[in-house]
Design a protein around this motif. Structure first.
Motif, PDB file in Angstrom:
ATOM      1  N   LEU A  92     -13.094   6.505 -11.565  1.00  0.00           N
ATOM      2  CA  LEU A  92     -14.146   7.646 -11.314  1.00  0.00           C
ATOM      3  C   LEU A  92     -15.622   6.566 -11.789  1.00  0.00           C
ATOM      4  CD1 LEU A  92     -13.041  11.115 -12.394  1.00  0.00           C
ATOM      5  CD2 LEU A  92     -13.599  10.580  -9.962  1.00  0.00           C
ATOM      6  N   ASN A  93     -15.409   5.961 -12.857  1.00  0.00           N
ATOM      7  CA  ASN A  93     -16.676   5.177 -13.410  1.00  0.00           C
ATOM      8  C   ASN A  93     -17.018   4.245 -12.474  1.00  0.00           C
ATOM      9  OD1 ASN A  93     -18.441   4.707 -15.265  1.00  0.00           O
ATOM     10  ND2 ASN A  93     -16.992   3.078 -16.382  1.00  0.00           N
ATOM     11  N   GLN A  94     -16.018   3.652 -11.309  1.00  0.00           N
ATOM     12  CA  GLN A  94     -16.357   2.493 -10.523  1.00  0.00           C
ATOM     13  C   GLN A  94     -17.117   3.223  -9.326  1.00  0.00           C
ATOM     14  OE1 GLN A  94     -15.476  -0.691 -11.279  1.00  0.00           O
ATOM     15  NE2 GLN A  94     -15.055   0.132 -12.888  1.00  0.00           N
ATOM     16  N   ALA A  95     -17.512   4.419  -8.973  1.00  0.00           N
ATOM     17  CA  ALA A  95     -18.018   5.110  -8.159  1.00  0.00           C
ATOM     18  C   ALA A  95     -19.612   4.381  -8.177  1.00  0.00           C
ATOM     19  CB  ALA A  95     -18.197   6.514  -8.109  1.00  0.00           C
ATOM     20  N   PRO A  96     -20.348   4.165  -7.184  1.00  0.00           N
ATOM     21  CA  PRO A  96     -21.624   3.657  -6.900  1.00  0.00           C
ATOM     22  C   PRO A  96     -22.483   4.482  -7.663  1.00  0.00           C
ATOM     23  CG  PRO A  96     -20.943   4.191  -4.896  1.00  0.00           C
ATOM     24  CD  PRO A  96     -19.890   4.344  -5.567  1.00  0.00           C
ATOM     25  N   SER A  97     -23.638   4.035  -8.268  1.00  0.00           N
ATOM     26  CA  SER A  97     -24.522   4.731  -9.219  1.00  0.00           C
ATOM     27  C   SER A  97     -25.711   5.126  -8.314  1.00  0.00           C
ATOM     28  CB  SER A  97     -24.968   4.017 -10.284  1.00  0.00           C
ATOM     29  OG  SER A  97     -25.569   2.796 -10.107  1.00  0.00           O
ATOM     30  N   ASP A  98     -25.857   4.403  -7.365  1.00  0.00           N
ATOM     31  CA  ASP A  98     -27.048   4.775  -5.889  1.00  0.00           C
ATOM     32  C   ASP A  98     -26.740   6.009  -5.437  1.00  0.00           C
ATOM     33  OD1 ASP A  98     -25.121   3.561  -4.989  1.00  0.00           O
ATOM     34  OD2 ASP A  98     -26.327   2.662  -3.356  1.00  0.00           O
ATOM     35  N   PRO A  99     -27.813   6.598  -5.100  1.00  0.00           N
ATOM     36  CA  PRO A  99     -27.361   7.656  -4.128  1.00  0.00           C
ATOM     37  C   PRO A  99     -26.811   7.570  -3.036  1.00  0.00           C
ATOM     38  CG  PRO A  99     -29.879   7.756  -4.677  1.00  0.00           C
ATOM     39  CD  PRO A  99     -29.136   6.469  -5.128  1.00  0.00           C
ATOM     40  N   GLY A 100     -25.790   8.577  -2.714  1.00  0.00           N
ATOM     41  CA  GLY A 100     -24.990   8.295  -1.246  1.00  0.00           C
ATOM     42  C   GLY A 100     -25.645   8.988  -0.312  1.00  0.00           C
ATOM     43  N   VAL A 101     -25.088   9.325   0.895  1.00  0.00           N
ATOM     44  CA  VAL A 101     -25.376   9.678   2.164  1.00  0.00           C
ATOM     45  C   VAL A 101     -25.348  11.229   1.941  1.00  0.00           C
ATOM     46  CG1 VAL A 101     -24.925  10.083   4.550  1.00  0.00           C
ATOM     47  CG2 VAL A 101     -24.746   7.825   3.532  1.00  0.00           C
ATOM     48  N   ILE A 102     -24.462  11.680   1.287  1.00  0.00           N
ATOM     49  CA  ILE A 102     -24.073  13.181   1.222  1.00  0.00           C
ATOM     50  C   ILE A 102     -25.332  13.847   0.550  1.00  0.00           C
ATOM     51  CG2 ILE A 102     -22.937  15.028   0.097  1.00  0.00           C
ATOM     52  CD1 ILE A 102     -20.480  13.026   0.460  1.00  0.00           C
ATOM     53  N   PHE A 103     -25.885  13.261  -0.496  1.00  0.00           N
ATOM     54  CA  PHE A 103     -27.133  14.023  -1.377  1.00  0.00           C
ATOM     55  C   PHE A 103     -27.936  12.922  -1.869  1.00  0.00           C
ATOM     56  CE2 PHE A 103     -28.868  15.481  -5.374  1.00  0.00           C
ATOM     57  CZ  PHE A 103     -29.610  16.439  -5.002  1.00  0.00           C
ATOM     58  N   ASN A 104     -29.396  13.028  -1.509  1.00  0.00           N
ATOM     59  CA  ASN A 104     -30.254  11.851  -2.084  1.00  0.00           C
ATOM     60  C   ASN A 104     -31.206  12.326  -2.895  1.00  0.00           C
ATOM     61  OD1 ASN A 104     -31.818  13.217  -0.314  1.00  0.00           O
ATOM     62  ND2 ASN A 104     -32.148  11.553   1.083  1.00  0.00           N
ATOM     63  N   GLY A 105     -31.175  13.712  -3.215  1.00  0.00           N
ATOM     64  CA  GLY A 105     -32.244  14.302  -4.064  1.00  0.00           C
ATOM     65  C   GLY A 105     -33.429  14.737  -3.711  1.00  0.00           C
ATOM     66  N   HIS A 106     -33.880  14.269  -2.293  1.00  0.00           N
ATOM     67  CA  HIS A 106     -34.977  14.623  -1.461  1.00  0.00           C
ATOM     68  C   HIS A 106     -34.812  15.768  -0.410  1.00  0.00           C
ATOM     69  CE1 HIS A 106     -36.680  11.151  -3.910  1.00  0.00           C
ATOM     70  NE2 HIS A 106     -35.747  10.462  -3.498  1.00  0.00           N
ATOM     71  N   GLY A 107     -35.751  16.359  -0.405  1.00  0.00           N
ATOM     72  CA  GLY A 107     -35.838  17.532   0.618  1.00  0.00           C
ATOM     73  C   GLY A 107     -35.056  18.769   0.367  1.00  0.00           C
ATOM     74  N   ALA A 108     -35.187  19.390   1.196  1.00  0.00           N
ATOM     75  CA  ALA A 108     -34.576  21.222   0.983  1.00  0.00           C
ATOM     76  C   ALA A 108     -33.052  20.914   0.913  1.00  0.00           C
ATOM     77  CB  ALA A 108     -35.172  21.985   2.032  1.00  0.00           C
TER      78      ALA A 108
END
Length: 121
Positions: A92-108
Protein backbone atom coordinates in the motif's frame (compact mmCIF):
# COMPACT_ATOMS: atom_id res chain seq x y z
CA UNK A 1 -26.57 -84.85 -12.94
CA UNK A 2 -25.42 -81.55 -14.38
CA UNK A 3 -21.95 -80.57 -15.48
CA UNK A 4 -21.61 -78.27 -12.46
CA UNK A 5 -22.36 -81.08 -10.03
CA UNK A 6 -19.94 -83.45 -11.72
CA UNK A 7 -17.08 -80.96 -11.88
CA UNK A 8 -15.36 -80.18 -8.59
CA UNK A 9 -14.65 -76.54 -7.71
CA UNK A 10 -11.17 -75.14 -8.13
CA UNK A 11 -8.77 -75.75 -5.30
CA UNK A 12 -10.89 -78.39 -3.54
CA UNK A 13 -9.19 -81.49 -4.79
CA UNK A 14 -7.66 -83.63 -2.05
CA UNK A 15 -4.13 -83.22 -3.44
CA UNK A 16 -4.24 -79.43 -2.86
CA UNK A 17 -4.75 -79.61 0.87
CA UNK A 18 -1.87 -79.83 3.29
CA UNK A 19 -3.54 -82.35 5.60
CA UNK A 20 -1.73 -85.32 4.15
CA UNK A 21 1.76 -83.82 4.40
CA UNK A 22 3.97 -85.09 7.15
CA UNK A 23 6.20 -82.74 9.11
CA UNK A 24 9.88 -82.95 8.26
CA UNK A 25 11.90 -85.09 10.62
CA UNK A 26 13.15 -83.21 13.67
CA UNK A 27 16.80 -83.33 14.64
CA UNK A 28 17.66 -85.32 17.76
CA UNK A 29 17.56 -83.34 21.04
CA UNK A 30 15.00 -80.83 19.77
CA UNK A 31 12.55 -81.45 22.61
CA UNK A 32 15.31 -80.86 25.19
CA UNK A 33 16.43 -77.66 23.43
CA UNK A 34 12.85 -76.35 23.28
CA UNK A 35 12.32 -77.11 26.98
CA UNK A 36 15.56 -75.36 27.99
CA UNK A 37 14.75 -72.35 25.83
CA UNK A 38 11.22 -72.15 27.27
CA UNK A 39 12.60 -72.31 30.83
CA UNK A 40 15.19 -69.61 30.10
CA UNK A 41 12.61 -67.27 28.56
CA UNK A 42 10.20 -67.82 31.48
CA UNK A 43 12.97 -66.99 33.95
CA UNK A 44 13.86 -63.88 31.98
CA UNK A 45 10.22 -62.77 31.73
CA UNK A 46 9.70 -63.42 35.44
CA UNK A 47 12.53 -61.04 36.31
CA UNK A 48 11.06 -58.12 34.36
CA UNK A 49 9.06 -55.78 36.58
CA UNK A 50 7.09 -52.83 35.24
CA UNK A 51 8.12 -49.35 36.32
CA UNK A 52 5.50 -48.05 38.78
CA UNK A 53 5.67 -44.55 37.26
CA UNK A 54 5.60 -45.68 33.63
CA UNK A 55 2.12 -44.32 32.89
CA UNK A 56 2.78 -41.00 34.62
CA UNK A 57 6.10 -40.60 32.81
CA UNK A 58 4.63 -41.43 29.40
CA UNK A 59 1.67 -39.09 29.98
CA UNK A 60 3.99 -36.28 31.08
CA UNK A 61 6.09 -36.69 27.95
CA UNK A 62 2.97 -36.70 25.78
CA UNK A 63 1.63 -33.53 27.45
CA UNK A 64 5.01 -31.82 27.05
CA UNK A 65 5.08 -32.68 23.35
CA UNK A 66 1.48 -31.46 22.96
CA UNK A 67 2.28 -28.13 24.64
CA UNK A 68 5.37 -27.71 22.50
CA UNK A 69 3.39 -28.47 19.34
CA UNK A 70 0.75 -25.89 20.25
CA UNK A 71 3.39 -23.29 21.09
CA UNK A 72 5.19 -23.84 17.78
CA UNK A 73 1.89 -23.60 15.92
CA UNK A 74 0.97 -20.37 17.73
CA UNK A 75 4.35 -18.80 16.96
CA UNK A 76 4.08 -19.88 13.32
CA UNK A 77 0.60 -18.33 12.97
CA UNK A 78 1.81 -15.10 14.60
CA UNK A 79 4.82 -14.90 12.25
CA UNK A 80 2.70 -15.53 9.15
CA UNK A 81 0.12 -12.95 10.26
CA UNK A 82 2.83 -10.36 10.98
CA UNK A 83 4.54 -10.96 7.65
CA UNK A 84 1.24 -10.71 5.76
CA UNK A 85 0.43 -7.43 7.52
CA UNK A 86 3.86 -5.97 6.84
CA UNK A 87 3.80 -7.00 3.19
CA UNK A 88 0.31 -5.52 2.81
CA UNK A 89 1.40 -2.22 4.36
CA UNK A 90 4.52 -2.14 2.18
CA UNK A 91 2.46 -2.73 -0.97
CA UNK A 92 0.00 0.00 0.00
CA UNK A 93 2.91 2.36 0.69
CA UNK A 94 4.30 1.72 -2.81
CA UNK A 95 1.26 3.35 -4.45
CA UNK A 96 2.17 6.48 -6.41
CA UNK A 97 1.69 9.72 -4.52
CA UNK A 98 0.71 11.78 -7.59
CA UNK A 99 -3.02 12.03 -8.33
CA UNK A 100 -4.37 9.29 -10.50
CA UNK A 101 -6.98 9.17 -13.22
CA UNK A 102 -9.84 8.36 -10.89
CA UNK A 103 -9.67 11.51 -8.77
CA UNK A 104 -7.53 14.56 -9.38
CA UNK A 105 -9.10 16.95 -6.89
CA UNK A 106 -10.29 19.45 -9.52
CA UNK A 107 -13.80 19.94 -10.82
CA UNK A 108 -17.15 18.88 -9.54
CA UNK A 109 -17.85 15.58 -7.89
CA UNK A 110 -19.75 13.01 -9.90
CA UNK A 111 -22.82 13.34 -7.65
CA UNK A 112 -23.13 17.06 -8.49
CA UNK A 113 -23.55 16.43 -12.21
CA UNK A 114 -26.64 15.40 -14.09
CA UNK A 115 -28.07 12.05 -13.15
CA UNK A 116 -29.68 9.46 -15.35
CA UNK A 117 -33.44 9.63 -15.69
CA UNK A 118 -35.30 7.31 -13.34
CA UNK A 119 -37.99 5.08 -14.65
CA UNK A 120 -41.16 5.07 -12.60
CA UNK A 121 -43.20 1.91 -12.47
Amino acid sequence: MTHREATPSRGTRPDRTDHDRAEPPRPPGTARTERELRDALQALAGGVLPDPDAYRTARGEWLRRERRRRLVLTVLVAVVFTLATLIGLWVLNQAPSDPGVIFNGHGAAAADGPSLPRLRP
